[in-house]
Scaffold this active site. Structure first.
Site, PDB file in Angstrom:
ATOM      1  N   ARG A 103       0.879  -1.181   0.000  1.00 49.89           N
ATOM      2  CA  ARG A 103       0.000   0.000   0.000  1.00 49.89           C
ATOM      3  C   ARG A 103       0.908   1.220   0.000  1.00 49.89           C
ATOM      4  O   ARG A 103       1.640   1.443   0.962  1.00 49.89           O
ATOM      5  CB  ARG A 103      -0.907  -0.004   1.227  1.00 49.89           C
ATOM      6  CG  ARG A 103      -1.558   1.347   1.469  1.00 49.89           C
ATOM      7  CD  ARG A 103      -2.628   1.302   2.517  1.00 49.89           C
ATOM      8  NE  ARG A 103      -3.809   0.632   2.026  1.00 49.89           N
ATOM      9  CZ  ARG A 103      -5.003   0.700   2.609  1.00 49.89           C
ATOM     10  NH1 ARG A 103      -5.169   1.377   3.717  1.00 49.89           N
ATOM     11  NH2 ARG A 103      -6.034   0.068   2.093  1.00 49.89           N
ATOM     12  N   HIS A 130      -7.441   0.969  -6.232  1.00 53.73           N
ATOM     13  CA  HIS A 130      -7.667   0.073  -5.092  1.00 53.73           C
ATOM     14  C   HIS A 130      -8.416  -1.169  -5.602  1.00 53.73           C
ATOM     15  O   HIS A 130      -9.591  -1.381  -5.305  1.00 53.73           O
ATOM     16  CB  HIS A 130      -8.484   0.819  -4.027  1.00 53.73           C
ATOM     17  CG  HIS A 130      -8.430   0.192  -2.665  1.00 53.73           C
ATOM     18  ND1 HIS A 130      -7.710  -0.938  -2.368  1.00 53.73           N
ATOM     19  CD2 HIS A 130      -9.037   0.563  -1.487  1.00 53.73           C
ATOM     20  CE1 HIS A 130      -7.872  -1.238  -1.078  1.00 53.73           C
ATOM     21  NE2 HIS A 130      -8.666  -0.345  -0.530  1.00 53.73           N
ATOM     22  N   GLN A 133     -10.359  -3.682  -3.273  1.00 58.61           N
ATOM     23  CA  GLN A 133     -11.626  -3.128  -2.799  1.00 58.61           C
ATOM     24  C   GLN A 133     -12.705  -3.308  -3.860  1.00 58.61           C
ATOM     25  O   GLN A 133     -13.814  -3.766  -3.554  1.00 58.61           O
ATOM     26  CB  GLN A 133     -11.446  -1.637  -2.472  1.00 58.61           C
ATOM     27  CG  GLN A 133     -12.696  -0.988  -1.914  1.00 58.61           C
ATOM     28  CD  GLN A 133     -13.041  -1.517  -0.538  1.00 58.61           C
ATOM     29  OE1 GLN A 133     -12.210  -1.538   0.352  1.00 58.61           O
ATOM     30  NE2 GLN A 133     -14.263  -1.972  -0.356  1.00 58.61           N
ATOM     31  N   ASP A 222     -17.214   7.462  -0.846  1.00 57.24           N
ATOM     32  CA  ASP A 222     -15.914   7.281  -0.181  1.00 57.24           C
ATOM     33  C   ASP A 222     -15.521   8.650   0.383  1.00 57.24           C
ATOM     34  O   ASP A 222     -16.121   9.673   0.011  1.00 57.24           O
ATOM     35  CB  ASP A 222     -14.882   6.759  -1.204  1.00 57.24           C
ATOM     36  CG  ASP A 222     -13.492   6.555  -0.592  1.00 57.24           C
ATOM     37  OD1 ASP A 222     -13.390   6.408   0.649  1.00 57.24           O
ATOM     38  OD2 ASP A 222     -12.500   6.534  -1.356  1.00 57.24           O
ATOM     39  N   CYS A 262     -16.472   2.043   1.060  1.00 57.77           N
ATOM     40  CA  CYS A 262     -15.333   1.139   1.254  1.00 57.77           C
ATOM     41  C   CYS A 262     -14.814   1.188   2.690  1.00 57.77           C
ATOM     42  O   CYS A 262     -14.093   0.286   3.106  1.00 57.77           O
ATOM     43  CB  CYS A 262     -14.217   1.495   0.282  1.00 57.77           C
ATOM     44  SG  CYS A 262     -13.629   3.194   0.489  1.00 57.77           S
ATOM     45  N   ARG A 290     -13.737  -8.395   1.698  1.00 62.01           N
ATOM     46  CA  ARG A 290     -12.299  -8.185   1.447  1.00 62.01           C
ATOM     47  C   ARG A 290     -11.559  -9.477   1.790  1.00 62.01           C
ATOM     48  O   ARG A 290     -10.681  -9.929   1.068  1.00 62.01           O
ATOM     49  CB  ARG A 290     -11.769  -7.033   2.315  1.00 62.01           C
ATOM     50  CG  ARG A 290     -12.270  -5.645   1.931  1.00 62.01           C
ATOM     51  CD  ARG A 290     -11.720  -5.192   0.605  1.00 62.01           C
ATOM     52  NE  ARG A 290     -10.270  -5.192   0.573  1.00 62.01           N
ATOM     53  CZ  ARG A 290      -9.491  -4.223   1.022  1.00 62.01           C
ATOM     54  NH1 ARG A 290     -10.028  -3.116   1.502  1.00 62.01           N
ATOM     55  NH2 ARG A 290      -8.163  -4.303   0.950  1.00 62.01           N
TER      56      ARG A 290
HETATM   57  N1   CP Z   1     -11.191  -0.015   2.674  1.00 61.03           N
HETATM   58  C1   CP Z   1      -9.906  -0.120   3.082  1.00 61.03           C
HETATM   59  O1   CP Z   1      -8.989  -0.370   2.302  1.00 61.03           O
HETATM   60  O2   CP Z   1      -9.721   0.063   4.420  1.00 61.03           O
HETATM   61  P1   CP Z   1      -8.336   0.211   5.182  1.00 61.03           P
HETATM   62  O3   CP Z   1      -7.740   1.532   4.757  1.00 61.03           O
HETATM   63  O4   CP Z   1      -8.671   0.190   6.637  1.00 61.03           O
HETATM   64  O5   CP Z   1      -7.441  -0.912   4.789  1.00 61.03           O
HETATM   65  N1  NVA Z   2      -9.861   6.899  -1.043  1.00 66.45           N
HETATM   66  C1  NVA Z   2      -9.446   6.458   0.271  1.00 66.45           C
HETATM   67  C2  NVA Z   2      -9.721   4.998   0.428  1.00 66.45           C
HETATM   68  C3  NVA Z   2      -9.414   4.426   1.779  1.00 66.45           C
HETATM   69  C4  NVA Z   2      -9.618   2.947   1.854  1.00 66.45           C
HETATM   70  C5  NVA Z   2      -7.973   6.764   0.473  1.00 66.45           C
HETATM   71  O1  NVA Z   2      -7.191   6.577  -0.450  1.00 66.45           O
HETATM   72  O2  NVA Z   2      -7.621   7.204   1.563  1.00 66.45           O
END
Ligand code: CP
Ligand code: NVA
Length: 303
Positions: A103, A130, A133, A222, A262, A290
């Protein structure tokens, strides 16, 4: 399929197969049985950003499949690409582990890991996309709507990483998506163009949330402030006025509409507490899926 970086580069058949395997593994999990396909296998999980769902669901998935996961926070390795080049991290980890999940802020970091690693690399969210997701979301939609073809999603909010991956999933799997964003926060033009090349009319952009939710099966939102955008928070909150998913907006939608997010959800901003807690909300089913999607993905890539 060697890596899982983008929905865009998967074929509809690959995506459908993953969804089928996810459901199979979910049933098995619920019946208390296990598929120990990853005994002796290790996944390295590199994080530049916080996470609840991604970190825990991947770690549980590895444990459940008989394998092991190592959580690496940025400080542990002196920052990804800071203490040593990304390409070296990729090659060193490939000598120890059987898969790498990452990530990151820059999307390029994940693609560079994939370029140099000799083991599978999984995108666990970048500023750009993502995909894990989106696949858990699609699985949840299929469970609740009984089909994917023809389903209409209204994505109300920022044309961000989550919206982009979902747009490609829609184009590949026969769904329609209307993205309603304030001016300046739309999905990028390339995503709109390419999704429509994959499936004509699959993804449409508007600045009108009321129009978007009319006739939608799903209303999805989101955060307005993604990880890394904290400095823009006040401006974004002002710019997204009128784009909250709440009772008022949902008056324009069908009474049966499903509400998706999400997570994490910032109640009072992109979604009201009432909408998040309503009987129409399926956000915790999304969060659960997930785990099931990622078990199927890890099995596919690493066993
Ligand atoms: N939706 C999601 O990816 O959550 P986290 O940021 O908690 O992993
Ligand atoms: N769009 C958000 C998603 C979090 C799971 C971010 O990137 O922070």
């Amino acid at each position: 399929m060697k890596h899982f970086i983008e929905i865009e580069s998967c074929t509809p058949e690959q995506l459908k197969e993953l969804l089928k395997d996810s459901s199979k593994l979910k049933k098995l999990y619920k019946s208390g049985k296990r598929d120990l396909c990853l005994v002796g296998k290790t996944l390295a999980m590199l994080f530049e950003k916080p996470s609840l769902r991604t970190r825990i669901s991947f770690e549980v998935a590895m444990t459940d499949l008989g394998g092991h996961a190592i959580y690496v926070k940025p400080e542990d390795i002196g920052g990804i690409g800071k203490r040593e080049p990304v390409k070296d991290i990729a090659r060193v980890l490939s000598r120890y582990v059987h898969g790498i999940m990452a990530r990151t802020f820059e999307h390029r970091t994940v693609t560079e890991l994939a370029e140099f690693a000799t083991v599978p690399v999984i995108n666990a969210l970048t500023d750009w996309s993502h995909p894990c997701q989106a696949m858990a979301d699609v699985m949840t939609i299929a469970e609740h709507c009984g089909k994917l073809a023809g389903i209409k999603i209204a994505f109300v909010g920022d044309g961000n990483n989550v919206a982009r991956s979902l747009a490609f999933a829609c184009a590949k799997l026969g769904m329609k998506m209307v993205v309603a964003s304030p001016k300046g926060y739309e999905l990028d033009e390339r995503t709109i163009r390419v999704t429509n090349e994959i499936s004509k009319g699959s993804v449409v952009q508007t600045n009108n949330p009321l129009q978007a939710v009319a006739g939608a099966d799903i209303v999805y939102t989101d955060t307005w402030v993604s990880m890394g955008q904290e400095a823009e928070k006040q401006k974004r909150i002002a710019d997204f006025k009128g784009f909250q998913v709440n009772a008022q907006l949902l008056k324009s939608a069908s009474a049966k509409v499903k509400i998706m997010h999400c997570l994490p959800a910032y109640r009072g901003f992109e979604i009201s507490d009432e909408a998040a807690e309503s009987a129409n909300s399926i956000m915790f089913d999304q969060a659960e899926n997930r785990l099931h999607f990622q078990r199927a993905l890890l099995k596919k890539l690493m066993s």
